[in-house]
Design an enzyme around this catalytic site. Structure first.
Site, short mmCIF file in Angstrom:
data_model
loop_
_atom_site.label_atom_id
_atom_site.label_comp_id
_atom_site.label_asym_id
_atom_site.label_seq_id
_atom_site.Cartn_x
_atom_site.Cartn_y
_atom_site.Cartn_z
N GLU A 178 66.06 48.38 15.34
CA GLU A 178 65.81 49.02 14.21
C GLU A 178 66.62 50.25 13.74
OE1 GLU A 178 61.94 49.75 15.48
OE2 GLU A 178 62.19 51.64 16.25
N ASN A 193 65.98 59.96 25.53
CA ASN A 193 64.65 59.39 25.23
C ASN A 193 63.68 59.61 26.02
OD1 ASN A 193 66.01 58.31 22.75
ND2 ASN A 193 67.20 56.94 24.18
N GLU A 196 52.66 56.39 19.05
CA GLU A 196 53.88 57.17 18.83
C GLU A 196 54.23 56.98 17.59
OE1 GLU A 196 56.56 56.83 22.14
OE2 GLU A 196 55.09 57.66 23.59
N ARG A 251 47.87 52.77 27.61
CA ARG A 251 47.72 53.31 29.24
C ARG A 251 47.58 54.75 29.00
NH1 ARG A 251 52.47 56.18 29.33
NH2 ARG A 251 54.34 54.98 28.86
#
Length: 735
Positions: free
Chosen positions: A268, A303, A343, A360
């Site tokens: 993406e 990341n 997120e 989670r």
């Protein structure tokens, strides 16, 4: 009316609870009881938060007497998150079962549980990812529910399905939600249908490297290549051109297969210079869903998050509400029931785009607990048992500010943190400070191995304001004692004290922008250098005086009166600084660099901490090492500095000593970290170009490409695929 909780147990750790503090001794079991006003589960969260406002940990685990949940829960995880779940289970009167690999047999989470079962050898695919062994542990112990923590099997739909088939509750969402949100391709399509903002990109699976190159060109560089089933920063690469796309496809595929057992990738558009802000959601099985405000997670390396805070300095009330409502829309679109995190990437204009949903408990959940007063683990257990949420959206507060620093066994001077291994020879958490929470799963003597994540703990501080929380974090980092492994406290302290971070001017590019040449530790100002030199000189004199006394008196009673002045030379960074030290009681006046500094303290040289006042400014230093020859290593403002304190004569003579010639590293390649060799791309006689890949080292499930420092011919290769290497081991030599 008061709620009193008493727990008696044996361990070598000190653990903090929300309504009590229990102190453990390896020899004697004893407890210290704390009492808090009993608060009904139906009371507002503001009232619940106020009830624990002065406790050690600002969130409330208040069991409802009429609610029956589970008798026994198995935690299918290890380390700090296993310990964290067990704390809440104890507060709720639930027995716990730990699973562990053979190398974790003496781990803290194993000692803390009521029962423990070994599920295999050290490699994760043979232990913590071994579904058959964990299912057998569930059966043999009679556990009624399983909490998966984060990582490992926490987002594995097959594991949740197998538990359901045996009538065991999975403390998390159902298999439909796990599958829908665990697959980044499917989750993006669902998000679009649920009217959630999404990032432009390719909505299918990228099959081959040629497909990756073609799709990247269609989208337009830069692009993000990431694992469809991934998370935690693993299997993610940014590509700015075709060559990086090819490399990124290869590494992401390998990391995804290794970490998640699923090598599928998606591509993406990469949003340059964004913020990473996530929304905590909580939903039940009755259609109720809440958003519990946001967490700012923009400080990252590779990341992976390093520092998080709640709330974000960037969001206004309208943007927060819009993000929260879209997060709830997505959760309801998949009938989500449990705690989860949605997120988002947020650009400079406060446009936000869905990134992924983690089905989670998130690593950084403590900061949400601190500003809302909710125990998220307790809420997950209640929801798994079928109880409805007790609160409405308007009940969810933002009380104060919380900041979390992830303390890792990593070398921050290598790519902002390459893994370090070793044994914790000395370990002391800063729990003596108020408004400090430490979630950890290790203790003094614990081993940090190559098999698992190198996290030591999550250090969390709370304040009524952001400034107060940041000040607490500075103090906590300075008071945190870690010996035996390299750690990232120098980097953490520099981040939270940097002007850009303090002002809130951050993005996911913060680290490479602030440290374009890599992290080099705290850079001393002229004043800071004088403080360090004065502290080292005073410490040296204090140590000398202690060596001259026995039971408080001079060893040679007939000697002349006690010395009051010392002329010294302190070496720092290759430079020599003349220093004059004079003493009055426990206070030293040090003349250095044309200025006079007054250094005072208790000078307990047996303690790892060295609390000083320098010109009446409190400073917490740590003496990491000290030798009779005057070599001292001090941790000052988070960074360790090596100094040498000598007499003027010794300093003059030392100039005649030969210096060790540094090794020429241009012709050799050494491993920068411990790990395993995944691939070797060269053989003796091959010609390599500067920057060409020579081998790949994997550590803690992250793959790192080792490249040639210059163009040359390969002389010898000292490693092969499958071997384990240590930090500094020779890999390849060039002619």
């Amino acid at each position: 009316m008061f709620l009193c909780v008493v727990i008696v147990a044996q361990s070598e750790r000190i653990l903090e609870y929300s309504v009590l503090k229990v102190e453990f001794s390896g020899c004697i079991s004893f407890c210290h009881v704390r009492c808090l006003p009993l608060v009904s589960q139906n009371a507002s969260l503001h009232a619940r938060w106020q009830a624990v406002a002065h406790s050690a940990v600002r969130y409330s685990t208040v069991p409802v007497p009429q609610e029956k949940t589970f008798d026994k829960i198995l935690i299918a995880n290890r380390g700090e998150i296993a310990c964290r779940v067990m704390k809440t289970c104890r507060m709720m009167g639930i027995q716990t079962v730990a699973v562990h690999s053979d190398v974790d047999a003496s781990a803290v989470h194993v000692k803390m549980a009521d029962q423990a079962v070994c599920v295999g050898p050290a490699p994760t695919n043979q232990s913590y990812l071994n579904m058959d062994a964990i299912m057998e542990a569930v059966r043999s112990t009679g556990a009624q529910a399983v909490h998966p923590g984060y990582g490992f099997l926490s987002e594995n739909k097959e594991f949740a399905r197998r538990l359901a088939a045996e009538g065991v509750a999975f403390i998390g969402p159902d298999t439909h939600a796990i599958q829908a949100m665990g697959d980044k391709i499917e989750s993006k399509l669902i998000a679009k249908a649920a009217q959630v903002n999404t990032i432009p990109g390719f909505d299918g699976v990228v099959e081959t490297v040629e497909d990756a190159v073609r799709i990247a060109l269609d989208i337009g560089y830069p692009v993000m290549i990431k694992a469809s089933a991934g998370g935690g920063g693993k299997g993610m690469r940014i590509a700015w051109n075709e060559e990086e796309t090819r490399d990124g496809f290869r590494f992401s595929t390998q990391e995804a297969a290794s970490s998640f057992g699923d090598s599928r990738l998606l591509i993406e558009k990469f949003i340059d210079n964004p913020r990473h802000i996530e929304i905590q959601v909580l939903a039940d099985k009755h259609g109720n869903a809440l958003w519990l405000n946001e967490r700012e997670c923009s400080i990252q390396r590779r990341n992976q998050k390093v520092v998080e805070e709640a709330p974000s300095t960037f969001l206004d009330a309208d943007t927060r509400r819009a993000m929260g409502e879209q997060a709830v829309q997505l959760a309801q679109a998949v009938q989500y029931s449990s705690a989860g995190t949605v997120e988002f990437l947020v650009d400079s204009h406060k446009n936000f785009y869905f990134l992924e949903m983690n089905t989670r408990l998130q690593v950084e959940h403590p900061i949400t607990e601190l500003i809302t007063g909710l125990d998220l683990v307790q809420q997950m257990i209640r929801v798994a048992k079928g109880y409805p949420l007790l609160h409405k959206q308007e009940d969810i507060p933002i009380n104060g500010w919380a900041i979390e620093s992830r303390v890792y066994a990593e070398d921050p001077y290598k790519s902002f943190g390459l893994p370090s291994i070793g044994r914790l020879s000395q370990y002391q958490e800063p729990l003596n400070l108020s408004n400090v929470r430490v979630d950890s799963g290790i203790s003094e003597g614990s081993d940090i191995s190559i098999y698992y994540d190198p996290m030591i703990s999550k250090l969390v501080t709370y304040g009524a304001t952001r400034a107060e929380a940041l000040s607490k974090m500075e103090d906590a980092l300075d008071n945190y004692v870690i010996r035996g492994v390299t750690h990232n406290i120098p980097l953490l302290r520099e981040i939270i004290t940097h002007p850009r971070f303090i002002s809130g001017d951050i993005s996911t590019n913060f680290l490479p922008e602030v440290y374009p040449d890599g992290f080099n530790g705290h850079q001393l100002t002229a004043g800071g250098q004088r403080e360090l030199l004065a502290s080292a000189a005073a410490l040296h004199v204090s140590a000398q005086l202690r060596a001259q006394t026995f039971l408080g008196t001079l060893r040679v009673s007939a000697s002349s009166q006690e010395r009051r002045r010392w002329d010294l030379c302190v070496e720092l960074g290759g430079e020599r600084h003349p220093v004059v030290v004079s003493r009055t009681g426990q206070t030293y006046t040090v003349e250095v660099g044309g200025e006079s500094l007054v250094v005072s303290g208790e000078w307990d040289l047996a303690s790892p901490l060295l609390p000083l006042k320098i010109n009446n400014t409190p400073r917490m230093l740590q003496c990491l090492s000290r030798t009779a020859s005057g070599d001292i290593c001090l941790q000052y403002l988070g960074t360790s500095f090596k100094v040498r304190v000598l007499s003027p004569l010794a300093a003059e003579l030392s100039s005649f000593m030969p210096e060790k010639v540094p090794e020429d590293t241009s012709s050799i390649l050494r491993s920068p970290m411990p790990g395993s060799v995944v691939a070797v791309s060269v053989k003796p006689g091959d010609t390599v170009a500067e920057g060409q890949e020579i081998c790949v080292i994997e550590a803690m499930k992250m793959q790192n490409s080792m490249t040639a420092a210059k163009t040359g011919k390969v002389k010898s290769v000292h490693c092969k695929a499958g071997e384990t290497v240590g930090e500094g081991d020779l890999l390849v030599e060039l002619e």
